[in-house]
Write a protein that holds these residues in place. Structure first.
Motif, short mmCIF file in Angstrom:
data_model
loop_
_atom_site.label_atom_id
_atom_site.label_comp_id
_atom_site.label_asym_id
_atom_site.label_seq_id
_atom_site.Cartn_x
_atom_site.Cartn_y
_atom_site.Cartn_z
N PHE A 1 0.82 -1.21 0.00
CA PHE A 1 0.00 0.00 0.00
C PHE A 1 0.86 1.26 0.00
O PHE A 1 0.55 2.23 -0.70
N TYR A 2 1.91 1.27 0.81
CA TYR A 2 2.76 2.44 0.93
C TYR A 2 4.03 2.25 0.11
O TYR A 2 4.83 1.36 0.40
N GLY A 3 4.23 3.08 -0.91
CA GLY A 3 5.43 3.00 -1.74
C GLY A 3 6.60 3.65 -1.06
O GLY A 3 6.53 3.96 0.13
N PRO A 4 7.65 3.89 -1.84
CA PRO A 4 7.73 3.70 -3.30
C PRO A 4 8.28 2.33 -3.73
O PRO A 4 8.32 2.04 -4.93
N MET A 5 8.72 1.48 -2.78
CA MET A 5 9.29 0.20 -3.20
C MET A 5 8.26 -0.64 -3.95
O MET A 5 8.57 -1.25 -4.98
N VAL B 1 6.82 8.73 15.17
CA VAL B 1 7.00 10.18 15.10
C VAL B 1 8.47 10.52 14.84
O VAL B 1 8.79 11.41 14.02
N LEU B 2 9.38 9.81 15.51
CA LEU B 2 10.81 10.07 15.34
C LEU B 2 11.29 9.70 13.93
O LEU B 2 12.05 10.45 13.31
N VAL B 3 10.85 8.55 13.43
CA VAL B 3 11.26 8.13 12.09
C VAL B 3 10.71 9.11 11.04
O VAL B 3 11.42 9.49 10.09
N ALA B 4 9.47 9.53 11.20
CA ALA B 4 8.89 10.49 10.26
C ALA B 4 9.67 11.80 10.27
O ALA B 4 9.93 12.39 9.21
N ALA B 5 10.07 12.25 11.46
CA ALA B 5 10.85 13.49 11.55
C ALA B 5 12.22 13.32 10.89
O ALA B 5 12.75 14.25 10.27
N PHE C 1 12.75 12.78 2.13
CA PHE C 1 11.89 11.74 1.54
C PHE C 1 10.50 12.33 1.39
O PHE C 1 9.66 12.25 2.28
N ALA C 2 10.26 12.93 0.24
CA ALA C 2 8.97 13.56 -0.03
C ALA C 2 7.98 12.51 -0.54
O ALA C 2 7.98 12.17 -1.73
N HIS C 3 7.17 11.98 0.35
CA HIS C 3 6.22 10.94 -0.03
C HIS C 3 4.97 11.08 0.83
O HIS C 3 5.05 11.47 2.00
N VAL D 1 12.84 1.97 5.79
CA VAL D 1 13.45 1.20 4.70
C VAL D 1 13.02 1.76 3.35
O VAL D 1 13.82 1.89 2.42
N ASN D 2 11.74 2.12 3.22
CA ASN D 2 11.26 2.75 1.98
C ASN D 2 12.05 4.01 1.68
O ASN D 2 12.42 4.28 0.53
N ALA D 3 12.28 4.81 2.71
CA ALA D 3 12.99 6.08 2.51
C ALA D 3 14.42 5.84 2.05
O ALA D 3 14.90 6.50 1.12
N VAL D 4 15.12 4.89 2.67
CA VAL D 4 16.51 4.62 2.33
C VAL D 4 16.62 4.05 0.91
O VAL D 4 17.42 4.52 0.08
N VAL D 5 15.80 3.05 0.62
CA VAL D 5 15.85 2.43 -0.72
C VAL D 5 15.40 3.43 -1.78
O VAL D 5 16.00 3.53 -2.86
N GLY D 6 14.35 4.20 -1.49
CA GLY D 6 13.87 5.19 -2.45
C GLY D 6 14.87 6.30 -2.72
O GLY D 6 14.89 6.87 -3.81
N TYR D 7 15.72 6.59 -1.74
CA TYR D 7 16.71 7.65 -1.92
C TYR D 7 17.92 7.15 -2.71
O TYR D 7 18.41 7.84 -3.62
#
Length: 370
Positions: A28-32, A104-108, A114-116, A315-321
């Motif tokens: 449901f949640y990308g970008p992977m 909250v910490l991971v989102a910050a 990571f604009a998603h 993980v999505n943020a790291v792989v997507g970046y």
């Protein structure tokens, strides 16, 4: 009476449902998942559209366990509804608060680079307070993590069941010189009847209106299926057939009025629990469902459910970046996110969910442990 922990497959069902929920959110949640989708569209679409139905397993199992603890014979066995509800709240929110803080910490952490759309916004004070009180959806506050809605619904469902049985005992329980048999026979019809009326209202009306999906009314039908499954599997004399027929008729009426796949899952889960309760310990399905890994997965399923979103987000943020378009890197990222979710969920279970809370205020500690 068959105790809930002796029902083979109970933990395995929770574990398998948890796995499906994690993979649903990965799809449901990308970008992977967006990168992988063109190579496996059928699988990703199935996870996206149907993986969420695994929540019905949690609802039915929760109702099953609620019936076992609140009214194993169809009548309330507890004395203080307020204390029970408070204990349930604390049991739910202990790991929930930790998972929410991590989210909250991971989102910050990832928000600047990571604009998603899956990244929650910075929380406001009102938003945090609503989450603490499990009222975020009722108050129209955006969720700070995926799955927090279920914690609020689970609490509402449990409180609703407690209050129904407390009401039934208050207005129908009439002691007859200490006659326990008279007490049970008089009290049982009202409490059970109210549960069935609430279930029918949910299945035939509220569950068909998406506007109610932020309340327990929407989900109480599935929860009640679990309660009926417990009463049927506990072999309460000649009443077992009554519970089975009631469950079948109630589910059949609801499906005939409005066929819903999620309700099919709930009914299949309920009848599966009844069937598993009647199997011998050496039966093949029992042996398979009692595998150590599956049982352990069931034990940690709530913590995994709570913590998997911030893990998958990171993980999505790291792989997507670093690898925004590479297919193999994104496939590997999906599996890394899944395995890390299990690992971090296990840590949350061991270090938070299982541990007593030494800093509880004395008044709350007394009610929680009483």
């Amino acid at each position: 009476m068959t105790l809930p922990r002796q029902i083979p497959g109970l933990d395995a069902l929770k574990g398998l449902a948890c796995v499906l929920i994690v993979w649903h959110h990965l799809a449901f949640y990308g970008p992977m998942s967006d990168v992988v989708h063109p190579y496996a569209p059928a699988l990703m679409d199935w996870l996206y559209d149907y993986g969420r139905m695994a929540v019905q397993v949690f609802l039915v199992v929760s109702g099953f366990l609620a019936a076992a603890s609140l009214a194993p014979q169809g009548v309330a066995v507890f004395e203080s509804p307020g204390r029970l509800i408070l204990r349930r709240y604390w049991r739910l929110v202990k790991p929930y608060f930790v998972a929410l803080a991590v989210s909250v910490l991971v989102a910050a952490l990832v928000r600047p680079w990571f604009a998603h759309h899956s990244v929650p916004g910075a929380p406001t004070v009102h938003q945090l307070l609503a989450h603490v009180l499990l009222l975020q959806d009722l108050l129209g506050q955006d969720a700070l993590s995926a799955g927090v809605w279920y914690v609020a619904i689970d609490f509402q469902l449990y409180a609703m069941a407690v209050l129904i049985f407390a009401f039934a005992r208050r207005f129908q329980f009439q002691p007859n010189h200490g006659d326990a048999t008279h007490t049970t026979s008089v009290s049982a019809p009202l409490g059970v009847s109210l549960i069935l009326l609430a279930a029918l209202a949910s299945l035939l009306f509220f569950n068909r209106l998406p506007a109610f999906d932020i309340t327990a009314l929407y989900f109480f039908g599935s929860y009640a299926c679990g309660m009926l499954a417990f009463w049927a599997s506990s072999r309460l004399g000649a009443r077992r057939g009554f519970w089975l027929v009631t469950l079948a008729v109630m589910g059949g009426l609801a499906l005939a009025l409005d066929f819903r796949g999620r309700l099919v899952v709930a009914l299949v889960t309920a009848f599966s629990l009844i069937g598993l309760a009647g199997l011998q310990p050496h039966a093949r399905p029992v042996r398979w469902l009692q595998q150590r890994r599956l049982v352990q997965l069931g034990h940690i399923s709530y913590s995994v459910f709570l913590i998997h979103f911030p893990v998958c987000l990171l993980v999505n943020a790291v792989v997507g970046y670093f690898w925004p378009t590479q297919f193999l890197a994104n496939v590997a990222g999906l599996w890394v996110a899944f395995m890390l979710s299990l690992l971090v969920g296990w840590a949350l279970y061991q270090w938070v969910e299982l541990r007593p809370t030494p800093f509880l205020p004395r008044w709350l500690s007394r009610y929680y442990s009483g």
